[in-house]
Design a protein around this motif. Sequence first.
Motif, PDB file in Angstrom:
ATOM      1  N   VAL A   1       0.837  -1.200   0.000  1.00 20.51           N
ATOM      2  CA  VAL A   1       0.000   0.000   0.000  1.00 20.51           C
ATOM      3  C   VAL A   1       0.871   1.249   0.000  1.00 20.51           C
ATOM      4  CG1 VAL A   1      -1.602   1.363   1.414  1.00 20.51           C
ATOM      5  CG2 VAL A   1      -2.040  -1.070   1.022  1.00 20.51           C
ATOM      6  N   ALA A   2       1.913   1.268   0.812  1.00 19.81           N
ATOM      7  CA  ALA A   2       2.809   2.434   0.835  1.00 19.81           C
ATOM      8  C   ALA A   2       3.412   2.686  -0.544  1.00 19.81           C
ATOM      9  CB  ALA A   2       3.919   2.216   1.863  1.00 19.81           C
ATOM     10  N   ALA A   3       3.825   1.610  -1.230  1.00 18.92           N
ATOM     11  CA  ALA A   3       4.426   1.749  -2.559  1.00 18.92           C
ATOM     12  C   ALA A   3       3.422   2.320  -3.553  1.00 18.92           C
ATOM     13  CB  ALA A   3       4.936   0.395  -3.048  1.00 18.92           C
ATOM     14  N   LYS A   4       2.204   1.804  -3.534  1.00 20.43           N
ATOM     15  CA  LYS A   4       1.190   2.263  -4.488  1.00 20.43           C
ATOM     16  C   LYS A   4       0.766   3.705  -4.208  1.00 20.43           C
ATOM     17  CE  LYS A   4       0.661  -1.357  -7.118  1.00 20.43           C
ATOM     18  NZ  LYS A   4       1.017  -1.316  -8.551  1.00 20.43           N
ATOM     19  N   VAL A   5       0.603   4.042  -2.929  1.00 26.51           N
ATOM     20  CA  VAL A   5       0.193   5.400  -2.579  1.00 26.51           C
ATOM     21  C   VAL A   5       1.289   6.391  -2.941  1.00 26.51           C
ATOM     22  CG1 VAL A   5      -0.339   6.951  -0.653  1.00 26.51           C
ATOM     23  CG2 VAL A   5      -1.454   4.715  -0.799  1.00 26.51           C
ATOM     24  N   TYR A   6       2.540   6.033  -2.656  1.00 26.09           N
ATOM     25  CA  TYR A   6       3.630   6.963  -2.960  1.00 26.09           C
ATOM     26  C   TYR A   6       3.832   7.098  -4.460  1.00 26.09           C
ATOM     27  CZ  TYR A   6       6.918   9.869  -0.508  1.00 26.09           C
ATOM     28  OH  TYR A   6       7.530  10.956   0.039  1.00 26.09           O
ATOM     29  N   ARG A   7       3.716   5.995  -5.183  1.00 23.67           N
ATOM     30  CA  ARG A   7       3.826   6.049  -6.646  1.00 23.67           C
ATOM     31  C   ARG A   7       2.751   6.956  -7.226  1.00 23.67           C
ATOM     32  NH1 ARG A   7       1.267   3.361 -10.767  1.00 23.67           N
ATOM     33  NH2 ARG A   7       2.449   3.176 -12.730  1.00 23.67           N
ATOM     34  N   GLU A   8       1.585   6.996  -6.588  1.00 22.55           N
ATOM     35  CA  GLU A   8       0.476   7.814  -7.066  1.00 22.55           C
ATOM     36  C   GLU A   8       0.837   9.297  -7.107  1.00 22.55           C
ATOM     37  OE1 GLU A   8      -3.147   9.061  -8.521  1.00 22.55           O
ATOM     38  OE2 GLU A   8      -2.188   7.091  -8.560  1.00 22.55           O
ATOM     39  N   ILE A   9       1.762   9.738  -6.245  1.00 29.62           N
ATOM     40  CA  ILE A   9       2.204  11.136  -6.303  1.00 29.62           C
ATOM     41  C   ILE A   9       2.755  11.444  -7.694  1.00 29.62           C
ATOM     42  CG2 ILE A   9       3.845  12.832  -5.401  1.00 29.62           C
ATOM     43  CD1 ILE A   9       3.764  11.279  -2.721  1.00 29.62           C
ATOM     44  N   GLY A  10       3.632  10.564  -8.173  1.00 32.79           N
ATOM     45  CA  GLY A  10       4.213  10.770  -9.502  1.00 32.79           C
ATOM     46  C   GLY A  10       3.186  10.680 -10.610  1.00 32.79           C
ATOM     47  N   GLN A  11       2.256   9.735 -10.487  1.00 28.69           N
ATOM     48  CA  GLN A  11       1.221   9.606 -11.510  1.00 28.69           C
ATOM     49  C   GLN A  11       0.341  10.855 -11.548  1.00 28.69           C
ATOM     50  OE1 GLN A  11       1.318   6.817 -13.666  1.00 28.69           O
ATOM     51  NE2 GLN A  11       3.225   6.830 -12.520  1.00 28.69           N
ATOM     52  N   GLN A  12       0.070  11.404 -10.381  1.00 33.80           N
ATOM     53  CA  GLN A  12      -0.743  12.616 -10.321  1.00 33.80           C
ATOM     54  C   GLN A  12      -0.002  13.801 -10.932  1.00 33.80           C
ATOM     55  OE1 GLN A  12      -3.101  13.282  -6.737  1.00 33.80           O
ATOM     56  NE2 GLN A  12      -2.487  15.429  -6.748  1.00 33.80           N
ATOM     57  N   ILE A  13       1.299  13.888 -10.688  1.00 36.43           N
ATOM     58  CA  ILE A  13       2.110  14.948 -11.298  1.00 36.43           C
ATOM     59  C   ILE A  13       1.982  14.895 -12.820  1.00 36.43           C
ATOM     60  CG2 ILE A  13       4.493  15.649 -11.781  1.00 36.43           C
ATOM     61  CD1 ILE A  13       5.137  14.921  -8.846  1.00 36.43           C
ATOM     62  N   LEU A  14       2.094  13.696 -13.370  1.00 31.90           N
ATOM     63  CA  LEU A  14       2.015  13.545 -14.827  1.00 31.90           C
ATOM     64  C   LEU A  14       0.623  13.895 -15.346  1.00 31.90           C
ATOM     65  CD1 LEU A  14       4.042  10.224 -15.235  1.00 31.90           C
ATOM     66  CD2 LEU A  14       4.808  12.552 -15.760  1.00 31.90           C
ATOM     67  N   ARG A  15      -0.413  13.520 -14.611  1.00 34.95           N
ATOM     68  CA  ARG A  15      -1.779  13.834 -15.049  1.00 34.95           C
ATOM     69  C   ARG A  15      -2.057  15.334 -14.992  1.00 34.95           C
ATOM     70  NH1 ARG A  15      -3.098   9.092 -12.036  1.00 34.95           N
ATOM     71  NH2 ARG A  15      -3.744  10.379 -10.246  1.00 34.95           N
ATOM     72  N   ARG A  16      -1.498  16.008 -14.004  1.00 35.13           N
ATOM     73  CA  ARG A  16      -1.744  17.452 -13.861  1.00 35.13           C
ATOM     74  C   ARG A  16      -1.078  18.240 -14.977  1.00 35.13           C
ATOM     75  NH1 ARG A  16      -0.537  19.070  -7.674  1.00 35.13           N
ATOM     76  NH2 ARG A  16      -1.308  21.075  -8.405  1.00 35.13           N
TER      77      ARG A  16
END
Length: 325
Positions: free
Chosen positions: A250-265
């Motif tokens: 869960v920690a890995a997926k949640v933290y990875r989501e920061i980068g995915q959100q950066i790319l989407r923004r």
Amino acid sequence: MSKSVVGPAASGAGAGAEVLRRKGKSFYWAGQLLTGAQLDRAADLYQLCRNIDDLADEASTPAETLSADRQLRELHEALVSKRSLTDEKTALYEQAESLLGTDPMALNALADLVDTVRQDLGPVRLADRAELLRYGYGVAGTVGVMMTCLLKARERKEALPHAIDLGIAMQLTNISRDVLEDAHLNRMYLPANGVAGHLAPEDIIAGDQVARHRAWLGVRELLGIAEIYYRSGWQGLGYLPSRSRMAIAVAAKVYREIGQQILRRGEERYWQSRCVVGPAQKLKASAGAFVQLAAGAISRHPVRHDPALHQSLSIRFDLRPQEQR
């Protein structure tokens, strides 16, 4: 580590757990999947690393910088020699000793972290990817080593390279998120030989469009590198006990989501505000981790680590499997 799905109560009522809850929200979220004792240890480790990091981040005058450098140097030497250098043990050394005991691998990893944090006492410029990965190992891969020791992973030496890679991936995500914040601290972690090229922090702060565009290209490049290290980190989760495996997944997926959100923004919104993963996004990322775990996406059999991922690292201890030595 943390999660907002209902899980075991955060019994870590001490100072470490409170620091983790306030300053490490993603980790505290995933940490609810750990046992109370495991969460306490993880929170204490977070507080120890935070206290070390704060010595560098809060040194704002030449005198404070010299004092911080002395404290970090002495702590590093004490950890390497496995003994306090003074009659009076420092608070940081006592914290480390209380948490990590005499485990040489964990103490050496902490020594590497302390030595790397000293770099942040002055202006930071990284020349190339190798230097970037060494920094990522020093401040975050080392935390992966210490967490692996605290969580009692099976086949520890085989698990550790993957734990290091997960730490590096998370640090690359941090760097990608915090380019503007780091520029205000006179730190530039985007490697000069990458697509961003040589960048001056003052140009980033001033909003120079060319500099910011090149930095954005560098952010995208770093997030691509992070994906490689996230994949390797994920491959090593099978070495953890089941409950710890869920929490770190869960920690890995949640933290990875920061980068995915950066790319989407996208580029324009990237500079407007710091990227934060909210509760709904944490839930979605956590659910994704649970689905992958349920589908058997983590092998419980030994996974050979790609040695090319560590070619540029200087790790104090031997992580090669027995047959490769």
